[in-house]
Design a protein around this motif. Structure first.
Motif, mmCIF file in Angstrom:
data_model
loop_
_atom_site.group_PDB
_atom_site.id
_atom_site.type_symbol
_atom_site.label_atom_id
_atom_site.label_comp_id
_atom_site.label_asym_id
_atom_site.label_seq_id
_atom_site.Cartn_x
_atom_site.Cartn_y
_atom_site.Cartn_z
ATOM 1 N N MET A 1 -5.596 -64.159 123.668
ATOM 2 C CA MET A 1 -5.763 -62.921 122.940
ATOM 3 C C MET A 1 -6.116 -61.757 123.859
ATOM 4 S SD MET A 1 -7.871 -62.646 119.473
ATOM 5 C CE MET A 1 -7.174 -63.858 118.414
ATOM 6 N N GLN B 1 -4.872 -61.156 126.597
ATOM 7 C CA GLN B 1 -3.645 -60.798 127.305
ATOM 8 C C GLN B 1 -3.796 -60.877 128.814
ATOM 9 O OE1 GLN B 1 -1.829 -57.278 125.687
ATOM 10 N NE2 GLN B 1 -2.559 -57.750 123.648
ATOM 11 N N TYR C 1 -11.906 -56.859 118.436
ATOM 12 C CA TYR C 1 -11.097 -57.008 119.636
ATOM 13 C C TYR C 1 -10.725 -55.640 120.159
ATOM 14 C CZ TYR C 1 -10.811 -61.668 117.794
ATOM 15 O OH TYR C 1 -11.118 -62.882 117.288
ATOM 16 N N GLU D 1 -6.703 -63.649 111.474
ATOM 17 C CA GLU D 1 -7.494 -64.828 111.835
ATOM 18 C C GLU D 1 -7.337 -65.909 110.790
ATOM 19 O OE1 GLU D 1 -11.515 -63.615 112.328
ATOM 20 O OE2 GLU D 1 -11.264 -63.169 114.452
ATOM 21 N N ASP E 1 1.537 -50.888 127.496
ATOM 22 C CA ASP E 1 0.718 -51.309 128.623
ATOM 23 C C ASP E 1 1.496 -51.076 129.909
ATOM 24 O OD1 ASP E 1 -1.632 -52.275 127.255
ATOM 25 O OD2 ASP E 1 -0.314 -53.829 126.440
ATOM 26 N N GLN F 1 -5.433 -75.313 111.679
ATOM 27 C CA GLN F 1 -6.070 -76.460 111.049
ATOM 28 C C GLN F 1 -5.052 -77.432 110.485
ATOM 29 O OE1 GLN F 1 -8.452 -74.770 108.024
ATOM 30 N NE2 GLN F 1 -9.938 -73.938 109.454
ATOM 31 N N LEU G 1 -0.815 -63.612 100.376
ATOM 32 C CA LEU G 1 -0.408 -64.935 99.926
ATOM 33 C C LEU G 1 0.994 -64.883 99.324
ATOM 34 C CD1 LEU G 1 -1.403 -67.744 99.816
ATOM 35 C CD2 LEU G 1 -2.330 -67.300 97.565
ATOM 36 N N GLU H 1 4.424 -66.624 100.727
ATOM 37 C CA GLU H 1 5.225 -67.537 99.905
ATOM 38 C C GLU H 1 6.683 -67.102 99.874
ATOM 39 O OE1 GLU H 1 3.153 -67.756 96.228
ATOM 40 O OE2 GLU H 1 1.852 -69.365 96.941
ATOM 41 N N ARG I 1 -17.498 -67.805 107.827
ATOM 42 C CA ARG I 1 -16.236 -68.109 107.205
ATOM 43 C C ARG I 1 -16.351 -69.237 106.185
ATOM 44 N NH1 ARG I 1 -12.384 -68.717 111.454
ATOM 45 N NH2 ARG I 1 -11.994 -66.542 111.920
ATOM 46 N N THR J 1 -7.673 -57.676 111.769
ATOM 47 C CA THR J 1 -8.121 -58.879 112.465
ATOM 48 C C THR J 1 -8.403 -60.035 111.519
ATOM 49 O OG1 THR J 1 -9.104 -57.497 114.118
ATOM 50 C CG2 THR J 1 -9.826 -59.763 114.066
ATOM 51 N N ARG K 1 -7.486 -71.602 103.236
ATOM 52 C CA ARG K 1 -6.939 -72.768 102.579
ATOM 53 C C ARG K 1 -5.654 -72.436 101.812
ATOM 54 N NH1 ARG K 1 -8.345 -77.816 101.372
ATOM 55 N NH2 ARG K 1 -7.318 -78.549 99.495
ATOM 56 N N GLN K 2 -5.676 -71.274 101.175
ATOM 57 C CA GLN K 2 -4.489 -70.860 100.436
ATOM 58 C C GLN K 2 -3.302 -70.688 101.382
ATOM 59 O OE1 GLN K 2 -5.879 -71.534 97.588
ATOM 60 N NE2 GLN K 2 -5.401 -69.695 96.492
ATOM 61 N N HIS L 1 1.406 -57.201 122.542
ATOM 62 C CA HIS L 1 0.850 -55.923 122.122
ATOM 63 C C HIS L 1 2.003 -55.025 121.667
ATOM 64 C CE1 HIS L 1 -2.173 -52.443 122.963
ATOM 65 N NE2 HIS L 1 -1.804 -52.516 121.713
ATOM 66 N N THR M 1 -6.235 -54.086 115.147
ATOM 67 C CA THR M 1 -7.657 -54.424 115.054
ATOM 68 C C THR M 1 -8.141 -54.395 113.613
ATOM 69 O OG1 THR M 1 -7.873 -53.364 117.178
ATOM 70 C CG2 THR M 1 -9.911 -53.886 116.035
ATOM 71 N N ARG N 1 2.099 -75.479 104.051
ATOM 72 C CA ARG N 1 2.420 -76.881 103.840
ATOM 73 C C ARG N 1 3.827 -77.053 103.267
ATOM 74 N NH1 ARG N 1 -1.960 -80.570 100.846
ATOM 75 N NH2 ARG N 1 -0.730 -80.233 98.995
#
Lengths: 276, 395
Positions: free
Chosen positions: B281, B283, A275, B249, B323, B257, B377, B381, A222, B245, B180-181, B270, B242, B187
């Motif tokens: 994750m 479950q 996953y 992430e 489930d 962060q 992105l 926004e 990453r 993902t 970061r974007q 789910h 999936t 922010r």
């Protein structure tokens, strides 16, 4: 402005033809140069190189999340003055003594042309660049405490770096010359490495480059390793005297290239399972 | 012509004003592009683009605009066809090569147009007609130092080629970029307030207090400005999610962060949240929704990430959960509605492009949860703008 010296890169900094061109345009048009690019592509070092190349002093302003535009111009040290007046030390009547100039303020006051680096401007608050608009345009500001207007004697070369320039306001961007430093291609990288490791064995460099670019292509990684990490890595390999052949099978000192635990783990289990 | 170029750039979505135009003119006047199209390409890009997200639009419009000028579009398609099926290049002696040097561009262009009008058939390996593998200045795969290339692959990097390569295609705004974007977008949700340890000098209050004390200096401190934002991130995991993902992430780590939040919680479900959701994750760890509602009040911002793609009965029927262990007594849609009502500041981010939002389950969800945006992105926004504009948003 009859003759302008041109920027050619320095012995320590390899600039692409494109970048050299842009630096010269920005200097000539007297516009701030806004530099973006991946971390580790030499945005900050560029200012040093420009200053060295033109033989001008460099003033650096490292922007922090708490930085205000005013800090770059001047700060009026009220507390010091209050203290002095309380304890009777120093000449309290001379306000000038309590005006502390920031990097931009110093550059404007300097007799000589300077290079000002405003590093990571995006770290500051969203309003920060807007507050600098007038100062960068007119290259002057007023010290309210003394009523004095400070105008640049020599318009400085201003280099601004940003990691996520989306935050910067349009009006500010309009005034800048923009350049994006793309990640160097292997050939360019070889030139860069020559500057940092002139004595490195060709075979080692070749092997390292191959592994390095392979690593960058892995989607699992990453935080992609950058130029500065590659330079460190080759330094580590050379100091340890690693045989280039070993690199074909393994990654010694991988921690120099990958700084995140998750990336190290991800690399160990390529290809990774999704996953459930 | 320059004005036309700027309008052309504008039509591709670059916001340009007279200011850029004047800057470009000044730069040209001072001899910066020096009659070279590739130098002009970089010069104009530096002045007209605000960030690298603009580069792709710039590249597209640059190649469109200047392609038109070079007259390349006038080439007959049958020419194109046989030029693409080229014969191999032939080797030249030094003498032959030297003889070919020294045609200037205008002459070459004029000859090219002339010959194009004269030529009637396919031609390979010759030295005069437009063809392949030869030494005529026209065609491709051949050798002529100042020739015009028609179709095929070139070796020299001219500005138009650089532009048409579109190196920056993957930097377009509508494509998700990196953690970061996302972080930066998040922010914008900051809510400022002062709380905690007094560590910053409050100048105004100090002056007032000092004046009160008849000039005996009093320093007054106040707490630093901090962000009050509380964010709850709920993510759909498993099944059709999936495929998404990676982007999920990225959003997750951006939020994680981000040190700007006062509080941050992340939970998983789910397909649809029911009377309980999960804190991991895999479950395994259950979190009862009613406990969650008790812990997190309406000042929390809820961001749901899910593709809203499931069988509609998972939303409409008791016991419809995918489930078996969920055994929901109330239909899923009711729970979605409860989340929405409990958190007035909430948005749903969908990793699927909005073109796929026609499926029944998606439409059902959007009926109770109308603020759905694509997880890109741009979408994020928009979502954040919606949250900020909400009457419930803290000032």
């Amino acid at each position: 402005m009859t003759q302008t010296p041109t920027f050619q890169g320095t012995s320590h900094y390899i600039a692409s033809a494109e970048l050299r061109e842009i630096v010269n345009v920005a200097c000539d048009l007297q516009r701030p140069l806004l530099i973006r690019g991946e971390p580790g592509t030499g945005k900050t070092v560029l200012a040093r190189a420009v200053a060295d190349s033109f033989g001008l002093p460099l003033l650096t302003w490292h922007v922090k999340s708490s930085s205000k535009a005013q800090d770059g111009l001047y700060v009026y040290d009220t507390v010091q003055r209050l203290n002095d007046s309380r304890f009777g030390t120093g000449d309290v009547h001379d306000i000038q003594r309590y005006i502390k100039y920031g990097p931009l303020g110093k550059a404007f006051r300097s007799e000589q042309r300077t290079v000002v680096l405003i590093d990571e401007i995006d770290k500051a608050d969203i309003e920060f660049p807007n507050d600098l608009l007038h100062e960068l345009d007119a290259m002057s500001f007023m010290v309210f405490e003394t009523g004095e207007t400070i105008t640049a004697r020599q318009r400085p070369v201003i280099i601004i770096t940003s990691n996520a320039e989306k935050e910067l306001p349009d009006a500010f961007l309009r005034r800048c010359v923009f350049h994006y430093i793309s990640f160097p291609e292997p050939d360019e990288m070889r030139e860069i490495l020559k500057v940092h490791h002139p004595e490195a064995e060709q075979k080692l460099v070749q092997q390292c480059l191959q592994r390095f670019y392979w690593l960058r292509e892995q989607p699992e990684v990453r935080k992609k390793p950058s130029t500065s990490e590659l330079v460190d890595w080759i330094g580590a390999l050379r100091r340890a005297g690693v045989d280039p052949k070993i690199l074909e099978q393994e990654f010694p000192f991988l921690g120099v290239l990958l700084k995140k635990e998750s990336d190290l783990q991800a690399l160990r289990r390529v290809p990774r399972k999704p996953y459930r | 012509m320059l004005i036309d170029f700027l309008y052309h750039l504008r039509s591709h979505g670059l916001s340009l004003s007279g200011k850029e135009w004047l800057t470009l003119l000044t730069a040209l006047e001072r001899g910066h592009a020096a009659c070279s199209l590739s130098r002009f390409y970089y010069l104009a890009r530096a002045i007209c683009c605000r960030n690298e997200l603009d580069f792709d639009a710039y590249d597209r419009s640059f190649s469109e605009f200047f392609e038109g000028l070079s007259g390349a579009e006038a080439i007959d398609s049958s020419f194109e066809h046989w030029l693409q099926n080229a014969l191999p290049q032939r080797l030249l002696s030094e003498a032959e090569r030297a003889a070919l040097e020294g045609l200037d561009l205008d002459e070459v262009k004029r000859m090219f147009e002339e010959r194009m009008t004269q030529q009637k058939e396919r031609h390979d390996g010759g030295s005069h007609w437009i063809g392949t593998g030869g030494t005529s200045p026209f065609g491709h795969g051949g050798y002529h130092p100042s020739g015009i290339r028609v179709g095929g692959e070139g070796q020299q990097h001219s500005a138009l080629q650089v532009a048409s390569k579109r190196l920056f295609r993957n930097m377009r705004r509508d494509i998700t970029i990196d953690t970061r974007q996302f972080g930066l977008a998040l922010r914008k949700l900051r809510q400022w307030g002062r709380e905690g340890l007094a560590s910053e000098l409050d100048l105004e209050a100090s002056i007032a207090a000092t004046a009160q004390q008849a000039g005996d200096i009093q320093l007054v401190f106040r707490p630093e400005r901090r962000n009050h934002l509380k964010l709850l991130l709920m993510m759909d995991v498993g099944g059709s999610m999936t495929y998404h993902t990676q982007v999920c992430e990225q959003l997750f780590s951006a939020a994680h962060q981000s040190v700007h939040f006062k509080e941050f919680r992340h939970l998983y479900f789910h397909n649809c949240p029911y009377d309980f959701v999960f804190s991991d994750m895999a479950q395994q760890e259950r979190v009862w929704t009613k406990d969650l509602f008790a812990q997190c009040d309406a000042s929390w911002i809820l961001i749901v990430v899910g593709d809203a793609a499931m069988n509609p009965y998972e939303l409409t029927h008791p016991g419809g959960a995918i489930d078996y262990f969920q055994r929901n007594e109330e239909p899923g849609l009711l729970w979605v509605d409860r989340f929405r009502k409990h958190f007035p500041l909430s948005v749903w981010l969908n990793p699927e492009p909005s073109a796929y939002w026609q499926r029944p389950s998606n439409q059902l969800i959007r009926k109770v949860f109308p603020d759905m945006f694509p997880l890109s992105l741009e979408g994020l926004e928009q979502a954040i703008d919606r949250l900020r504009a909400s009457p419930h948003a803290a000032r």
